[in-house]
Design an enzyme around this catalytic site. Structure first.
Site, PDB file in Angstrom:
ATOM      1  N   CYS A   1       0.878 -59.341 -49.426  1.00 53.65           N
ATOM      2  CA  CYS A   1       0.482 -59.699 -48.065  1.00 53.65           C
ATOM      3  C   CYS A   1       0.704 -58.592 -47.022  1.00 53.65           C
ATOM      4  O   CYS A   1      -0.195 -58.362 -46.191  1.00 53.65           O
ATOM      5  CB  CYS A   1       1.139 -61.005 -47.624  1.00 53.65           C
ATOM      6  SG  CYS A   1       2.801 -61.285 -48.199  1.00 53.65           S
TER       7      CYS A   1
ATOM      8  N   ARG B   1       8.917 -58.131 -59.583  1.00 54.62           N
ATOM      9  CA  ARG B   1      10.089 -58.836 -59.067  1.00 54.62           C
ATOM     10  C   ARG B   1      11.187 -58.792 -60.121  1.00 54.62           C
ATOM     11  O   ARG B   1      10.947 -59.157 -61.274  1.00 54.62           O
ATOM     12  CB  ARG B   1       9.733 -60.292 -58.723  1.00 54.62           C
ATOM     13  CG  ARG B   1       8.622 -60.385 -57.683  1.00 54.62           C
ATOM     14  CD  ARG B   1       8.150 -61.806 -57.452  1.00 54.62           C
ATOM     15  NE  ARG B   1       7.014 -61.836 -56.544  1.00 54.62           N
ATOM     16  CZ  ARG B   1       6.348 -62.941 -56.210  1.00 54.62           C
ATOM     17  NH1 ARG B   1       6.733 -64.103 -56.714  1.00 54.62           N
ATOM     18  NH2 ARG B   1       5.322 -62.874 -55.387  1.00 54.62           N
TER      19      ARG B   1
ATOM     20  N   GLN C   1      -1.304 -61.277 -59.601  1.00 59.03           N
ATOM     21  CA  GLN C   1      -1.673 -62.447 -58.792  1.00 59.03           C
ATOM     22  C   GLN C   1      -3.161 -62.407 -58.457  1.00 59.03           C
ATOM     23  O   GLN C   1      -3.708 -61.332 -58.199  1.00 59.03           O
ATOM     24  CB  GLN C   1      -0.890 -62.455 -57.476  1.00 59.03           C
ATOM     25  CG  GLN C   1       0.582 -62.729 -57.598  1.00 59.03           C
ATOM     26  CD  GLN C   1       1.255 -62.723 -56.239  1.00 59.03           C
ATOM     27  OE1 GLN C   1       1.083 -61.793 -55.469  1.00 59.03           O
ATOM     28  NE2 GLN C   1       2.017 -63.758 -55.945  1.00 59.03           N
TER      29      GLN C   1
ATOM     30  N   ASP D   1      -4.542 -62.952 -55.700  1.00 58.40           N
ATOM     31  CA  ASP D   1      -4.037 -63.147 -54.344  1.00 58.40           C
ATOM     32  C   ASP D   1      -5.180 -63.163 -53.332  1.00 58.40           C
ATOM     33  O   ASP D   1      -6.247 -62.583 -53.553  1.00 58.40           O
ATOM     34  CB  ASP D   1      -3.056 -62.024 -53.995  1.00 58.40           C
ATOM     35  CG  ASP D   1      -1.914 -62.512 -53.133  1.00 58.40           C
ATOM     36  OD1 ASP D   1      -1.979 -63.662 -52.661  1.00 58.40           O
ATOM     37  OD2 ASP D   1      -0.958 -61.746 -52.938  1.00 58.40           O
TER      38      ASP D   1
ATOM     39  N   HIS E   1      -5.743 -63.478 -48.743  1.00 58.70           N
ATOM     40  CA  HIS E   1      -5.214 -63.708 -47.393  1.00 58.70           C
ATOM     41  C   HIS E   1      -6.377 -63.867 -46.432  1.00 58.70           C
ATOM     42  O   HIS E   1      -7.312 -63.073 -46.439  1.00 58.70           O
ATOM     43  CB  HIS E   1      -4.308 -62.555 -46.969  1.00 58.70           C
ATOM     44  CG  HIS E   1      -3.077 -62.459 -47.818  1.00 58.70           C
ATOM     45  ND1 HIS E   1      -3.014 -61.654 -48.937  1.00 58.70           N
ATOM     46  CD2 HIS E   1      -1.879 -63.103 -47.733  1.00 58.70           C
ATOM     47  CE1 HIS E   1      -1.829 -61.804 -49.501  1.00 58.70           C
ATOM     48  NE2 HIS E   1      -1.124 -62.670 -48.797  1.00 58.70           N
TER      49      HIS E   1
ATOM     50  N   LYS F   1       3.860 -74.730 -47.387  1.00 61.52           N
ATOM     51  CA  LYS F   1       2.788 -74.503 -48.350  1.00 61.52           C
ATOM     52  C   LYS F   1       2.393 -75.793 -49.062  1.00 61.52           C
ATOM     53  O   LYS F   1       3.155 -76.760 -49.124  1.00 61.52           O
ATOM     54  CB  LYS F   1       3.205 -73.458 -49.373  1.00 61.52           C
ATOM     55  CG  LYS F   1       4.461 -73.814 -50.159  1.00 61.52           C
ATOM     56  CD  LYS F   1       4.818 -72.720 -51.152  1.00 61.52           C
ATOM     57  CE  LYS F   1       6.071 -73.076 -51.944  1.00 61.52           C
ATOM     58  NZ  LYS F   1       6.319 -72.134 -53.052  1.00 61.52           N
TER      59      LYS F   1
ATOM     60  N   HIS G   1      -2.064 -67.619 -46.790  1.00 60.85           N
ATOM     61  CA  HIS G   1      -1.855 -66.972 -48.083  1.00 60.85           C
ATOM     62  C   HIS G   1      -2.308 -67.962 -49.157  1.00 60.85           C
ATOM     63  O   HIS G   1      -1.948 -69.139 -49.101  1.00 60.85           O
ATOM     64  CB  HIS G   1      -0.376 -66.667 -48.319  1.00 60.85           C
ATOM     65  CG  HIS G   1       0.310 -65.934 -47.211  1.00 60.85           C
ATOM     66  ND1 HIS G   1       0.801 -64.657 -47.349  1.00 60.85           N
ATOM     67  CD2 HIS G   1       0.616 -66.314 -45.935  1.00 60.85           C
ATOM     68  CE1 HIS G   1       1.376 -64.275 -46.224  1.00 60.85           C
ATOM     69  NE2 HIS G   1       1.282 -65.268 -45.340  1.00 60.85           N
TER      70      HIS G   1
END
Length: 542
Positions: free
Chosen positions: A227, A256, A274, A276, A278, A360, A406
């Site tokens: 992000c 991570r 991911q 991902d 945004h 979320k 997100h």
């Protein structure tokens, strides 16, 4: 398995002793989750049959001291704290592999089990065979999809060609979904200066999971999230209200540092991808955007066969460790709550399980073993726009803050693959299967015809393998089923003379004397529609 740990470790020690007596150089023994291992330093490989010779009871006298086995001047390291015990007399070698603890040394790792009675061994092997049908790690090894290696590090996966085929199919599908919602795909680096993470708040709230290092008087971090980088793209130019919603997507690799004991195949890794996305938007656009995301997410899950009571929606609220004001959190949480109520979908409130920057919506799915897994997530964020001072020029010329949503529909691509492998027990839908068709000629006489069948399938973009007639047909059919191949085409003299095939599919379904073109058309439809069930066999049976 805990009750067998001492017995297995003793079995490992006895096997290492036998190898040492034979002139080999065992250097370490230890325990895996389902077996024991013996590491042997060697420049050449050891076959399963060779390893079996050393898997036997031995009554040698040895000493265990300070995590070492001492025998006639030889020392063998013991990796685990378990006390060796019992009387292991029945062994089974399960696997042989190689790894390199250093550039100069190659170790052969022999994995095996040992029991006191033959019945215990047989019972365990039967259990292991059943477990191999549902454990994605064993399925992945059997289907040659991915592997983990000591040299590369715990929790860091290597996808093999067939595993990468699955990844690509899932990425292509998500690209189509993203395109239908107006996303623009971006790419961002894996490493950034830590000032970026200090602005976002990850440096303070997520630092224990980040990989941070210093170079040329600069502090940098490998990204755990995408992000902040997408935010920088937003900030790279002045944005107008006319530009919004602005949607960025990325198949971003993130890292991570999960604790070693928490790593579990593809389900929990230290590096993963991911799907991902945004969205930067105005507050008045928020409700419609989240509605679209909830609807699309349910459609995607349905495509993989997860629907109805097998999907659970959660609304996760502000955690104890978080950033932002009460007002921001209230606005964000209320916006998600309104969408779920307007869509009239059942949901559960999960208190204090939101992200540190916003509430979320999470989607859990139930697999074929009634286990629940969290996958998709949609997060509303008023905090990062504030921290990064994001702006857009409104219709009246004033500057306003956008909101960020997100979202990740798969969540982690790696975890999604693990869940699918276990849910389908390796028998993936045809559009995801690395090999969609296997052609089996009855004998050498029809081999050329089988090659023509293979060529016809390849010409249509179907992933196909030809397995020659060296073994019996029944063995080759069983292997195809075990390998998760959706369709088997059998070619004999009659089929070759008529330009036809016999089609076999999972569930012992069969269609004889089918024109090859008819099967190809039915399979192409099944693949292009991304059906979770095998519809081609049903079409050609009609």
């Amino acid at each position: 398995m805990e009750s067998y740990k001492g017995l297995w470790l003793k079995g490992a020690i006895l096997m290492a002793i036998n190898m040492s007596k034979a002139g080999l150089k065992p250097v370490e023994v230890g325990l895996g989750e389902r077996d024991f291992y013996v590491d042997v330093e060697s420049d050449s490989t050891i076959t399963l049959d060779q390893a079996e010779k050393y898997a036997r009871w031995d009554n040698s006298t040895y000493v265990v001291s300070n995590h070492k086995v001492l025998l006639d001047g030889t020392e063998i390291s013991i990796k685990d704290d378990v006390n060796p015990s019992g009387d292991p007399r029945f062994f089974k070698v399960l696997n042989v592999s190689t790894h390199h603890p250093s550039a100069e040394i190659q170790l052969i790792r022999i994995r095996a089990v040992a029991f006191e009675t033959e019945q215990q061994l047989q019972d365990y092997l039967e259990w292991l065979e059943k477990a191999s049908e549902i454990d994605h790690r064993i399925i992945g090894e059997r289907m040659d999809l991915f592997s983990f290696h000591d040299e590369s590090g715990p929790g860091l996966v290597l996808f093999h060609p067939k595993g990468q085929l699955i990844r690509n199919e899932m990425i292509n599908f998500m690209r189509e979904i993203n395109s239908s919602m107006g996303y623009q795909e971006v790419y961002t680096s894996h490493v950034f200066r830590t000032v970026l993470w200090k602005i976002s708040g990850h440096y303070d709230t997520y630092r224990d999971k980040m990989l941070i290092f210093h170079k040329e008087e600069d502090e940098l971090g490998i990204k755990p999230m995408n992000c902040p980088a997408h935010i920088l793209i937003y900030k790279s130019r002045i944005r107008s209200y006319k530009d919004l919603p602005l949607r960025f997507s990325e198949f971003g690799n993130v890292y991570r540092w999960e604790k070693k004991g928490e790593l579990y195949g593809l389900l929990r890794t230290r590096g993963f991808t991911q799907d991902d996305g945004h969205i930067f938007l105005r507050e008045d656009q928020l409700k419609d955007e989240v509605k679209t995301l909830v609807t699309k997410t349910l459609e995607v899950l349905d495509r993989f066969g997860f629907r109805g009571d097998d999907v659970k929606i959660n609304l996760s609220t502000r955690p104890d460790e978080s950033i932002g004001s009460d007002e921001q959190w209230e606005k964000a949480t209320s916006s998600l709550l309104r969408v779920l109520k307007e869509l009239n979908v059942p949901f559960v409130v999960k208190e204090k399980e939101g992200a540190f920057y916003g509430p979320k919506i999470d989607f859990d799915i139930r697999d074929s073993l009634n286990r629940w897994w969290q996958l998709s997530t949609i997060q509303v964020d008023f905090n990062l726009p504030e921290r990064f001072k994001l702006e857009y020029i409104d219709e009246d010329g004033s500057k306003k803050r956008p909101v960020i949503v997100h979202r990740a529909i798969y969540g982690s691509l790696d975890r999604m693959i693990a869940i699918l492998l276990e849910h389908f027990r390796g028998k993936l839908p045809s559009w995801l299967s690395p090999v969609q068709v296997r052609v089996l000629p009855i004998n050498e006489e029809v081999h050329e015809y089988a090659k023509n069948v293979e060529s016809s399938l390849k010409a249509k973009g179907i992933r196909v393998e030809l397995e020659p007639s060296g073994e019996t047909l029944s063995k080759r059919v069983k292997r195809a089923y075990d390998d998760g191949v959706p369709y088997i085409l059998i070619a004999g003299k009659k089929e070759a003379s008529e330009g036809k095939v016999t089609v076999r599919a999972r569930g012992n379904l069969e269609a004889r004397n089918i024109q090859l073109e008819r099967f190809i058309d039915a399979l192409i439809s099944e693949i292009s529609e991304r059906n979770s069930e095998l519809t081609a066999i049903k079409r050609i049976q009609q």
